[in-house]
Design a protein around this motif. Structure first.
Motif, PDB file in Angstrom:
ATOM      1  N   SER A  74     -76.795 -13.046  80.146  1.00 57.17           N
ATOM      2  CA  SER A  74     -77.692 -14.185  79.921  1.00 57.17           C
ATOM      3  C   SER A  74     -76.980 -15.526  80.057  1.00 57.17           C
ATOM      4  CB  SER A  74     -78.308 -14.105  78.518  1.00 57.17           C
ATOM      5  OG  SER A  74     -79.022 -12.911  78.333  1.00 57.17           O
ATOM      6  N   LEU A  75     -75.650 -15.501  80.054  1.00 58.33           N
ATOM      7  CA  LEU A  75     -74.856 -16.723  80.010  1.00 58.33           C
ATOM      8  C   LEU A  75     -73.582 -16.492  80.813  1.00 58.33           C
ATOM      9  CD1 LEU A  75     -75.127 -19.469  78.481  1.00 58.33           C
ATOM     10  CD2 LEU A  75     -73.741 -18.459  76.654  1.00 58.33           C
ATOM     11  N   GLU A  76     -73.122 -17.534  81.500  1.00 62.40           N
ATOM     12  CA  GLU A  76     -71.844 -17.484  82.201  1.00 62.40           C
ATOM     13  C   GLU A  76     -70.932 -18.557  81.639  1.00 62.40           C
ATOM     14  OE1 GLU A  76     -72.372 -17.747  86.392  1.00 62.40           O
ATOM     15  OE2 GLU A  76     -73.535 -15.887  86.530  1.00 62.40           O
ATOM     16  N   LEU A  77     -69.661 -18.223  81.497  1.00 64.99           N
ATOM     17  CA  LEU A  77     -68.718 -19.130  80.847  1.00 64.99           C
ATOM     18  C   LEU A  77     -68.594 -20.471  81.570  1.00 64.99           C
ATOM     19  CD1 LEU A  77     -65.883 -16.613  79.888  1.00 64.99           C
ATOM     20  CD2 LEU A  77     -67.466 -17.764  78.330  1.00 64.99           C
ATOM     21  N   ASP A  78     -68.696 -20.456  82.885  1.00 62.38           N
ATOM     22  CA  ASP A  78     -68.483 -21.694  83.641  1.00 62.38           C
ATOM     23  C   ASP A  78     -69.780 -22.364  84.071  1.00 62.38           C
ATOM     24  OD1 ASP A  78     -65.638 -21.693  83.532  1.00 62.38           O
ATOM     25  OD2 ASP A  78     -65.624 -20.047  84.978  1.00 62.38           O
ATOM     26  N   SER A  79     -70.885 -21.968  83.460  1.00 62.14           N
ATOM     27  CA  SER A  79     -72.155 -22.630  83.738  1.00 62.14           C
ATOM     28  C   SER A  79     -72.218 -23.979  83.030  1.00 62.14           C
ATOM     29  CB  SER A  79     -73.326 -21.767  83.272  1.00 62.14           C
ATOM     30  OG  SER A  79     -73.435 -20.596  84.041  1.00 62.14           O
ATOM     31  N   GLY A 182     -74.153 -23.791  69.329  1.00 62.22           N
ATOM     32  CA  GLY A 182     -75.230 -23.146  68.583  1.00 62.22           C
ATOM     33  C   GLY A 182     -76.604 -23.553  69.091  1.00 62.22           C
ATOM     34  N   LEU A 183     -76.779 -24.842  69.404  1.00 61.33           N
ATOM     35  CA  LEU A 183     -78.061 -25.317  69.917  1.00 61.33           C
ATOM     36  C   LEU A 183     -78.336 -24.756  71.314  1.00 61.33           C
ATOM     37  CD1 LEU A 183     -77.870 -29.008  68.664  1.00 61.33           C
ATOM     38  CD2 LEU A 183     -79.373 -27.200  67.807  1.00 61.33           C
ATOM     39  N   LEU A 184     -77.288 -24.641  72.118  1.00 59.49           N
ATOM     40  CA  LEU A 184     -77.439 -24.045  73.442  1.00 59.49           C
ATOM     41  C   LEU A 184     -77.883 -22.587  73.330  1.00 59.49           C
ATOM     42  CD1 LEU A 184     -75.116 -24.469  76.480  1.00 59.49           C
ATOM     43  CD2 LEU A 184     -75.671 -22.176  75.710  1.00 59.49           C
ATOM     44  N   ARG A 187     -81.518 -22.143  72.811  1.00 57.71           N
ATOM     45  CA  ARG A 187     -82.297 -22.283  74.042  1.00 57.71           C
ATOM     46  C   ARG A 187     -82.198 -21.014  74.892  1.00 57.71           C
ATOM     47  NH1 ARG A 187     -82.643 -28.051  75.305  1.00 57.71           N
ATOM     48  NH2 ARG A 187     -83.463 -28.991  73.389  1.00 57.71           N
ATOM     49  N   VAL A 188     -81.004 -20.457  75.003  1.00 59.16           N
ATOM     50  CA  VAL A 188     -80.806 -19.254  75.809  1.00 59.16           C
ATOM     51  C   VAL A 188     -81.568 -18.074  75.213  1.00 59.16           C
ATOM     52  CG1 VAL A 188     -79.113 -17.572  76.658  1.00 59.16           C
ATOM     53  CG2 VAL A 188     -78.532 -20.006  76.618  1.00 59.16           C
ATOM     54  N   GLY A 189     -81.459 -17.910  73.887  1.00 60.46           N
ATOM     55  CA  GLY A 189     -82.066 -16.758  73.226  1.00 60.46           C
ATOM     56  C   GLY A 189     -83.483 -16.962  72.760  1.00 60.46           C
ATOM     57  N   ASP A 190     -83.992 -18.222  72.859  1.00 57.50           N
ATOM     58  CA  ASP A 190     -85.358 -18.546  72.456  1.00 57.50           C
ATOM     59  C   ASP A 190     -85.635 -18.127  71.011  1.00 57.50           C
ATOM     60  OD1 ASP A 190     -87.849 -19.684  72.893  1.00 57.50           O
ATOM     61  OD2 ASP A 190     -88.759 -17.808  73.547  1.00 57.50           O
ATOM     62  N   GLN A 191     -84.641 -18.301  70.167  1.00 60.26           N
ATOM     63  CA  GLN A 191     -84.762 -18.044  68.732  1.00 60.26           C
ATOM     64  C   GLN A 191     -83.849 -19.017  68.004  1.00 60.26           C
ATOM     65  OE1 GLN A 191     -86.630 -16.031  66.989  1.00 60.26           O
ATOM     66  NE2 GLN A 191     -87.217 -14.244  68.221  1.00 60.26           N
ATOM     67  N   THR A 192     -84.082 -19.210  66.713  1.00 62.74           N
ATOM     68  CA  THR A 192     -83.178 -20.057  65.937  1.00 62.74           C
ATOM     69  C   THR A 192     -81.830 -19.360  65.764  1.00 62.74           C
ATOM     70  OG1 THR A 192     -84.014 -19.147  63.861  1.00 62.74           O
ATOM     71  CG2 THR A 192     -85.074 -21.161  64.700  1.00 62.74           C
ATOM     72  N   LEU A 193     -80.806 -20.155  65.515  1.00 67.33           N
ATOM     73  CA  LEU A 193     -79.448 -19.620  65.457  1.00 67.33           C
ATOM     74  C   LEU A 193     -79.284 -18.573  64.361  1.00 67.33           C
ATOM     75  CD1 LEU A 193     -76.564 -19.789  66.596  1.00 67.33           C
ATOM     76  CD2 LEU A 193     -76.101 -21.610  64.925  1.00 67.33           C
ATOM     77  N   ASP A 194     -79.937 -18.772  63.218  1.00 71.78           N
ATOM     78  CA  ASP A 194     -79.805 -17.796  62.142  1.00 71.78           C
ATOM     79  C   ASP A 194     -80.399 -16.448  62.536  1.00 71.78           C
ATOM     80  OD1 ASP A 194     -82.255 -19.186  62.120  1.00 71.78           O
ATOM     81  OD2 ASP A 194     -82.626 -18.706  60.019  1.00 71.78           O
ATOM     82  N   VAL A 195     -81.523 -16.461  63.262  1.00 67.90           N
ATOM     83  CA  VAL A 195     -82.131 -15.206  63.709  1.00 67.90           C
ATOM     84  C   VAL A 195     -81.253 -14.528  64.751  1.00 67.90           C
ATOM     85  CG1 VAL A 195     -84.107 -14.208  64.927  1.00 67.90           C
ATOM     86  CG2 VAL A 195     -84.473 -15.948  63.168  1.00 67.90           C
ATOM     87  N   LEU A 196     -80.743 -15.296  65.705  1.00 64.81           N
ATOM     88  CA  LEU A 196     -79.866 -14.728  66.728  1.00 64.81           C
ATOM     89  C   LEU A 196     -78.609 -14.132  66.119  1.00 64.81           C
ATOM     90  CD1 LEU A 196     -80.112 -17.566  69.417  1.00 64.81           C
ATOM     91  CD2 LEU A 196     -81.176 -15.304  69.532  1.00 64.81           C
ATOM     92  N   MET A 197     -78.026 -14.865  65.174  1.00 65.34           N
ATOM     93  CA  MET A 197     -76.797 -14.387  64.532  1.00 65.34           C
ATOM     94  C   MET A 197     -77.063 -13.092  63.779  1.00 65.34           C
ATOM     95  SD  MET A 197     -73.557 -15.480  64.250  1.00 65.34           S
ATOM     96  CE  MET A 197     -73.423 -17.268  64.169  1.00 65.34           C
TER      97      MET A 197
END
Length: 380
Positions: A74-79, A182-184, A187-197
């Motif tokens: 879902s994410l690339e380091l150099d994006s 965390g804010l990025l 956006r990537v996961g379409d959920q709040t950071l606490d839910v993703l974590m």
């Protein structure tokens, strides 16, 4: 372990600490000790179940969470981060880090995900705390120990107005990169950071008490936060009681800090890193990404720029520092410390509730680490 426990008890007896919990696990064998009290007013004893402010000890978890998105594609380091945070596209760069905010130049390239992981994105604390740039961080972004009142969008809008302290990838600036990461991820996961974590790290690792705020039912387990004073009769002052600022949800979960948990919770995370990304027979992160997290990515020049944030021979991996002995970890502003020692098979954790004496840390944490290193090296 007895030497550490005795040292901490001496600090409690001298009224330098209300209490502390120390946890060490070597080759899968754990030892824990608790001394003193959670709160000078209630006198509730410290225990293995005490909840502590982790503060910046949450940075390694945010980095690991980002790597879980890299692992699933879902994410690339150099994006460039502007793909997910378009508010931060087209940022300018200060001509002089300590100069006026109006004197800027164009960025040589976009800020990337890797820049946020290594804190080389250009937005964050420099070692010049008197500069207009640092003042703007504290006033516009509300950087500091207290929870923010700014919401997500207001934070990003304010961040977009600020120039970078250095060209992307060229320097090192502390803290804000982890908040942006965390804010990025939201956006990537379409959920709040606490839910993703919770979904990607906390539940798989059975970190049952790690959270950004403490519900009423758990407040009796929550250690108060204190600061030091110059008054010999009252050497500690209460900064935040259990039912204070962290008894309610924050304006948004901060990837740079704000997590709360027990020593056992951080051990579960540290042990996963020690085991190359595996936990209880399950793969949480790929081994090669864990290796990147544990590797120092700074140049000699960037280590010098980090100044007193990092000690001699100390660099930065993803979300935490890497020392010359190969250990990885960090400290939290509330007086917490955790390190993973891959070559020695140990995770060492100290939880206190007295704020650090500036970026250099605290004498208690320094002495704790010295004792651990002497024992790991086989010295008396």
């Amino acid at each position: 372990m007895e030497q550490v426990r005795r040292m901490l008890q001496e600090q409690v007896d001298a009224r330098s600490l209300p209490g502390a919990v120390v946890l060490r696990c070597r080759h899968g064998r754990s030892e824990i000790a608790a001394v003193g009290v959670q709160d000078l007013e209630s006198r509730i004893p410290m225990s293995s179940q005490t909840l502590f402010h982790w503060d910046s000890l949450g940075k390694p978890l945010t980095a690991a969470l980002a790597l879980s998105f890299v692992a699933d594609g879902s994410l690339e380091l150099d994006s460039p981060i502007e793909h997910w945070l378009p508010e931060l596209s087209g940022q300018r760069v200060l001509i002089e880090p300590g100069g006026p905010l109006s004197e800027t130049a164009s960025a040589n390239r976009p800020v990337t995900v890797r820049d946020l992981l290594t804190l080389r994105g250009g937005l964050g604390f420099t070692t010049d705390f008197e500069s207009p740039f640092t003042e703007a961080l504290m006033t516009e972004l509300q950087e500091g120990p207290a929870p923010r009142s700014l919401g997500r969008e207001s934070f990003l809008t304010s961040a977009a107005r600020l120039p970078l302290a250095h060209q992307p990838g060229d320097g090192w600036t502390y803290n804000t990169g982890s908040t942006l990461l965390g804010l990025l991820l939201e956006r990537v996961g379409d959920q709040t950071l606490d839910v993703l974590m919770a979904e990607r790290l906390l539940k798989p690792l059975e970190m049952q008490d790690a959270r950004w705020w403490v519900p009423t039912s758990e407040l009796p387990r929550f250690a108060s936060r204190y600061g030091r004073t110059d008054d010999a009769h009252a050497p500690l002052q209460l900064i935040d009681p259990p039912d204070g600022q962290y008894a309610r949800p924050p304006s948004f979960p901060d990837g740079a800090g704000g997590l709360i948990g027990t020593a056992d919770d951080w051990l579960a995370f540290g042990q996963m890193l020690l085991d190359g990304g595996r936990s209880r027979g399950h793969r949480v992160l790929p081994e090669h990404l864990v290796a990147l997290l544990l590797t120092d990515h700074l140049t000699a020049s960037q280590r010098r720029q980090a100044g007193f944030f990092l000690g001699d021979g100390e660099g930065w991996g993803y979300g935490g520092s890497v020392r010359s002995d190969g250990s990885y970890g960090w400290t939290g502003g509330a007086g917490t410390s955790a390190r993973v020692h891959p070559d020695r098979g140990e995770v060492s954790i100290l939880m206190t509730q007295v704020a650090l004496d500036g970026p250099q840390g605290s004498p208690v944490i320094t002495e704790f680490e010295e004792i651990v290193n002497r024992e790991l090296d086989g010295r008396p």
